[in-house]
Design an enzyme around this catalytic site. Structure first.
Site, PDB file in Angstrom:
ATOM      1  N   HIS A 461       0.911  -1.161   0.011  1.00  6.68           N
ATOM      2  CA  HIS A 461       0.156   0.034   0.085  1.00  6.68           C
ATOM      3  C   HIS A 461       0.965   1.338  -0.044  1.00  6.68           C
ATOM      4  CE1 HIS A 461      -3.889   1.476  -0.118  1.00  6.68           C
ATOM      5  NE2 HIS A 461      -4.371   0.663   0.614  1.00  6.68           N
ATOM      6  N   ARG A 462       2.208   1.055   0.335  1.00  5.59           N
ATOM      7  CA  ARG A 462       3.023   2.280  -0.084  1.00  5.59           C
ATOM      8  C   ARG A 462       3.100   2.904  -1.225  1.00  5.59           C
ATOM      9  NH1 ARG A 462       8.218   0.185   3.067  1.00  5.59           N
ATOM     10  NH2 ARG A 462       7.558  -1.444   1.752  1.00  5.59           N
TER      11      ARG A 462
END
Length: 490
Positions: A461-462
């Site tokens: 998700h980064r």
């Protein structure tokens, strides 16, 4: 003068390896760059060539022992010094070419792994050792024949030389036509190159080099070992028939009845250790998210059949989905990335190096197809087929297990529908394929039976938000449901 051959740096942060088998024994004359030991690192099984030539003075370690980089593997003495220091009872090599036996080694080659050797043309043809450390090696066992020698050379002591040479002559008089290729001969030393062939023979209680190889120059092939294993499994012969003798193997004592419920300790080492560290790092560092989608794959199977009819070639479903994945990564390139924690940057890779998760005899491995973005569907299919063939033995080269940028995991072959897989650190995403089974499906407000597969995707998700990941997943799903749609992006 004696030189020490140390376990070299195997690369990729690997600092230890397990000795699988010695390819030489004390007293053997070796040449520069000759393979002397087979070791298994956490990445692969490799044969290490000696950077020195001369006479093997001593070996350090036994098969199964773990050694670390910088430890001494073996010592090599100058051939002239070894000859001068021979005393009665000291093993020497008989039948070794004079040029090899008398020439002192010059500078080391600097070889550390197979393929890294001298650049000169002085490298001799590879010679299989007369015996292996830890294997039955009697004093009268002959070394492999030199190309110009009419009879097999014999490793003897100076005191025993007359009787041993006589025994060698009597053995040479036996016609090769009287020896079956599947016959195990304790004094035969046929060349064996493949680690898989050696391991298969060891697991069935014999030494592959004791077989008469059917390959070029007597090379023992896997088919030779399999034929002998089949021969061993045949029922007892009729009275009067002669079966090949198998060298006696020490039998392990039968476990006591009380041992059945005993605890077992399994060391976390080698490949298991590397996989554990990588998965732990992935869970610790990557804030992952999982999405999944059920997809109608009926048209994909139809497209596969049409390809077979049009080209006469078979294309696996995995190969076709891999082609869709590569196209999807071109549409959503941020998923073909990794995170550089040191610089706090997202490194978006230009090339698509597609990892294919594979369950091997050594455990879970992810061999990589480098440059998958530049391959045609046929080339990608062939590359995947080659990896599948290699995965049976788990003997991948170190370079084949590094550099991946995205992983495809077909866990449907294990009989499961879906899985929240762990991202192969330091990559940013992994796509899983579940099993493809017939299910009821609604088409135009009516129920139909269709071939359905569940796709599950785990992403960092980064690197991206759910919209990007969902866009990639639905793109691959659309290609599966309607393979012709890929033509618009080619």
């Amino acid at each position: 003068m004696s030189r020490e051959f140390l376990l070299p740096d195997l690369g990729e942060g690997l600092t230890e390896a397990e000795i699988v088998a010695w390819l030489v024994a004390p007293g053997d004359v070796i040449a520069i760059d000759q393979a002397v030991v087979e070791v298994e690192s956490a990445k692969s099984i490799v044969e290490l060539p000696s950077p020195y030539g001369g006479v093997v003075a001593s070996l350090f370690g036994e098969p199964g022992q773990v050694i670390h980089a910088g430890q001494v593997l073996l010592t090599v003495a100058d051939a002239e010094a070894a000859d001068a220091g021979d005393a009665p009872g000291t093993p020497v090599a008989v039948g070794v070419p004079a040029a090899m036996a008398t020439a002192a080694p010059t500078e080391g080659s600097g070889a550390v792994l197979v393929g890294y050797g001298t650049t000169e043309s002085t490298r001799p043809a590879r010679r299989v050792a007369a015996g292996r450390f830890g294997a039955p090696r009697a004093a009268d066992a002959p070394a492999p024949a030199a190309p110009s020698a009419p009879t097999p050379p014999v490793a003897v002591t100076r005191a025993e030389r007359p009787t041993e040479v006589a025994a060698s002559v009597s053995l040479a008089a036996v016609s090769s036509a009287d020896v079956s290729p599947s016959t195990v001969d304790p004094i035969r030393r046929s060349p064996v190159v493949s680690p898989i062939v050696r391991r298969l023979a060891r697991e069935n209680g014999f030494d592959a080099s004791m077989l008469a190889g059917s390959g070029r120059d007597g090379l023992v092939l896997r088919s030779d070992v399999e034929d002998h294993i089949h021969h061993l499994s045949m029922p007892a012969a009729m009275p009067g028939a002669v079966l090949p003798a198998v060298p006696a193997q020490p039998s392990a004592p039968a476990p006591a009845a009380s041992d059945v419920n005993a605890d077992i300790r399994i060391p976390i080492s080698g490949l298991r250790k590397v996989v554990a560290e990588r998965l732990t790092t992935s869970r610790r560092e990557i804030p992952e998210a999982t999405i999944w989608l059920d997809v109608d794959a009926t048209a994909l199977f139809a497209a596969r059949d049409q390809l077979l009819s049009a080209t006469g070639e078979r294309f696996s479903v995995t190969a076709l989905i891999a082609r869709f994945v590569v196209a999807g990564l071109r549409q959503f390139p941020v998923l073909n990335s990794s995170v550089d924690n040191a610089s706090q940057e997202i490194l978006q890779h230009g090339a698509v190096n597609l990892g294919i998760a594979a369950q091997t005899s050594r455990g879970l491995m992810v061999p990589v197809i480098h440059g998958a973005h530049a391959m045609s569907t046929r080339q990608l299919r062939d590359a995947i087929a080659a990896l599948v063939a290699q995965s049976q033995g788990g003997t991948f080269a170190p370079s084949a297990l590094t550099g991946g940028t995205f992983t495809l995991n077909n866990f449907g072959s294990l009989g499961v529908d879906g899985s929240a897989a762990i991202i192969n650190h330091p990559e940013a995403a992994i796509l899983g394929i579940g099993r493809m089974i017939e299910r009821p499906w609604v088409i135009d407000h009516a129920l139909a039976v269709r071939s359905v597969v569940e796709l599950s995707m785990v992403f960092d998700h980064r690197v991206c938000d759910g919209g990007t990941a969902a866009g990639f997943l639905t793109y691959v799903a659309r290609c599966i449901e309607n393979p012709v749609s890929l033509l618009a992006d080619l």
